[in-house]
Design a protein around this motif. Sequence first.
Motif, PDB file in Angstrom:
ATOM      1  N   ARG A  23       0.842  -1.205   0.000  1.00  0.00           N
ATOM      2  CA  ARG A  23       0.000   0.000   0.000  1.00  0.00           C
ATOM      3  C   ARG A  23       0.874   1.251   0.000  1.00  0.00           C
ATOM      4  O   ARG A  23       0.605   2.218  -0.671  1.00  0.00           O
ATOM      5  N   LYS A  24       1.936   1.206   0.784  1.00  0.00           N
ATOM      6  CA  LYS A  24       2.850   2.332   0.888  1.00  0.00           C
ATOM      7  C   LYS A  24       3.514   2.596  -0.468  1.00  0.00           C
ATOM      8  O   LYS A  24       3.613   3.733  -0.915  1.00  0.00           O
ATOM      9  N   ALA A  25       3.945   1.537  -1.121  1.00  0.00           N
ATOM     10  CA  ALA A  25       4.602   1.668  -2.425  1.00  0.00           C
ATOM     11  C   ALA A  25       3.620   2.209  -3.461  1.00  0.00           C
ATOM     12  O   ALA A  25       3.945   3.106  -4.234  1.00  0.00           O
ATOM     13  N   GLU A  26       2.389   1.672  -3.460  1.00  0.00           N
ATOM     14  CA  GLU A  26       1.361   2.128  -4.399  1.00  0.00           C
ATOM     15  C   GLU A  26       1.065   3.603  -4.179  1.00  0.00           C
ATOM     16  O   GLU A  26       0.913   4.361  -5.117  1.00  0.00           O
ATOM     17  N   ALA A  27       0.956   3.972  -2.915  1.00  0.00           N
ATOM     18  CA  ALA A  27       0.552   5.330  -2.561  1.00  0.00           C
ATOM     19  C   ALA A  27       1.615   6.341  -2.946  1.00  0.00           C
ATOM     20  O   ALA A  27       1.301   7.466  -3.311  1.00  0.00           O
ATOM     21  N   GLY A  28       2.852   5.965  -2.820  1.00  0.00           N
ATOM     22  CA  GLY A  28       3.912   6.920  -3.071  1.00  0.00           C
ATOM     23  C   GLY A  28       3.830   8.071  -2.092  1.00  0.00           C
ATOM     24  O   GLY A  28       4.367   9.144  -2.313  1.00  0.00           O
ATOM     25  N   ALA A  75      -4.778   5.215   3.978  1.00  0.00           N
ATOM     26  CA  ALA A  75      -6.095   5.872   3.945  1.00  0.00           C
ATOM     27  C   ALA A  75      -6.026   7.179   3.162  1.00  0.00           C
ATOM     28  O   ALA A  75      -6.931   7.491   2.383  1.00  0.00           O
ATOM     29  N   ALA A  76      -4.938   7.943   3.340  1.00  0.00           N
ATOM     30  CA  ALA A  76      -4.774   9.211   2.618  1.00  0.00           C
ATOM     31  C   ALA A  76      -4.697   8.967   1.114  1.00  0.00           C
ATOM     32  O   ALA A  76      -5.309   9.694   0.324  1.00  0.00           O
ATOM     33  N   ALA A  77      -3.967   7.932   0.714  1.00  0.00           N
ATOM     34  CA  ALA A  77      -3.840   7.606  -0.713  1.00  0.00           C
ATOM     35  C   ALA A  77      -5.190   7.181  -1.284  1.00  0.00           C
ATOM     36  O   ALA A  77      -5.573   7.590  -2.388  1.00  0.00           O
ATOM     37  N   ARG A  78      -5.918   6.369  -0.542  1.00  0.00           N
ATOM     38  CA  ARG A  78      -7.236   5.925  -1.009  1.00  0.00           C
ATOM     39  C   ARG A  78      -8.192   7.113  -1.104  1.00  0.00           C
ATOM     40  O   ARG A  78      -8.969   7.221  -2.050  1.00  0.00           O
ATOM     41  N   ALA A  79      -8.136   8.000  -0.104  1.00  0.00           N
ATOM     42  CA  ALA A  79      -8.994   9.193  -0.119  1.00  0.00           C
ATOM     43  C   ALA A  79      -8.674  10.051  -1.347  1.00  0.00           C
ATOM     44  O   ALA A  79      -9.580  10.516  -2.044  1.00  0.00           O
ATOM     45  N   PRO A 110     -11.197  14.878   0.534  1.00  0.00           N
ATOM     46  CA  PRO A 110     -10.239  15.541   1.420  1.00  0.00           C
ATOM     47  C   PRO A 110     -10.076  14.737   2.711  1.00  0.00           C
ATOM     48  O   PRO A 110     -11.061  14.268   3.291  1.00  0.00           O
ATOM     49  N   PHE A 111      -8.820  14.579   3.142  1.00  0.00           N
ATOM     50  CA  PHE A 111      -8.497  13.751   4.314  1.00  0.00           C
ATOM     51  C   PHE A 111      -7.646  14.593   5.256  1.00  0.00           C
ATOM     52  O   PHE A 111      -6.521  14.932   4.936  1.00  0.00           O
ATOM     53  N   GLN A 112      -8.216  14.945   6.396  1.00  0.00           N
ATOM     54  CA  GLN A 112      -7.525  15.777   7.375  1.00  0.00           C
ATOM     55  C   GLN A 112      -7.105  14.916   8.552  1.00  0.00           C
ATOM     56  O   GLN A 112      -7.917  14.158   9.093  1.00  0.00           O
ATOM     57  N   VAL A 113      -5.855  15.031   8.958  1.00  0.00           N
ATOM     58  CA  VAL A 113      -5.317  14.200  10.032  1.00  0.00           C
ATOM     59  C   VAL A 113      -4.656  15.082  11.089  1.00  0.00           C
ATOM     60  O   VAL A 113      -3.906  15.991  10.769  1.00  0.00           O
ATOM     61  N   SER A 114      -4.948  14.783  12.349  1.00  0.00           N
ATOM     62  CA  SER A 114      -4.278  15.433  13.472  1.00  0.00           C
ATOM     63  C   SER A 114      -3.887  14.316  14.441  1.00  0.00           C
ATOM     64  O   SER A 114      -4.737  13.745  15.124  1.00  0.00           O
ATOM     65  N   LEU A 118     -11.128   3.542   9.396  1.00  0.00           N
ATOM     66  CA  LEU A 118     -10.844   4.349   8.211  1.00  0.00           C
ATOM     67  C   LEU A 118     -11.467   3.759   6.948  1.00  0.00           C
ATOM     68  O   LEU A 118     -11.900   4.497   6.062  1.00  0.00           O
ATOM     69  N   ASP A 119     -11.551   2.438   6.868  1.00  0.00           N
ATOM     70  CA  ASP A 119     -12.209   1.810   5.725  1.00  0.00           C
ATOM     71  C   ASP A 119     -13.682   2.222   5.684  1.00  0.00           C
ATOM     72  O   ASP A 119     -14.208   2.600   4.641  1.00  0.00           O
ATOM     73  N   ASN A 120     -14.344   2.174   6.845  1.00  0.00           N
ATOM     74  CA  ASN A 120     -15.750   2.590   6.919  1.00  0.00           C
ATOM     75  C   ASN A 120     -15.903   4.073   6.575  1.00  0.00           C
ATOM     76  O   ASN A 120     -16.848   4.463   5.889  1.00  0.00           O
TER      77      ASN A 120
END
Length: 170
Positions: free
Chosen positions: A14-19, A37-41, A47-51, A73-75
């Motif tokens: 997933r990490k490699a795909e996401a870059g 999750a950020a890559a999928r979003a 928009p994906f906001q993370v804190s 995160l999938d849900n």
Amino acid sequence: ARDWAGLERWVAARKAEAGDQSRYTEHIAVNAILQDAAARARGLGIPFQVSVAVPRELFVPDEDLCALLMNLLDNALKGAARTPPGREKGIFFQMRVAGNFLPILCENTFDGQVKADPQGRLQTRKDAPASHGFGLAQMRAVAEKYSSVLDISWTEERFTVQTALQNPLA
């Protein structure tokens, strides 16, 4: 038996795909899950906001964190993807350490449609696969293991899941 090598391969793929080289936290498993999750979003135009403010090591083992966060995160991604056209889409995820607790909050936009049983527990949506709902049971089990509950609420536009896992050694 759990397939930890398989999970590690999945996260690496997933990490490699996401870059995505975003560093959300020094905690390796949490960071990898958030990068995925950020890559999928991004791929869904959400928009994906993370804190996140957590240390490299937590009192919750990776196995439990993965079960909780991956389902959560999938849900959220599935829900946000169902946000009606013309309405703002988005996911907000927050996680931090607060004393002996690990509060986690995930809020996402969605279509406002929820199916619940007479006791108010969420049920499978008619158009969802039969396995839907298993993730909620897993998330509840993790919350209960750490003396917490999975608090689920919603409005017509936003779906919110939160918990505060307690350190069993505190």
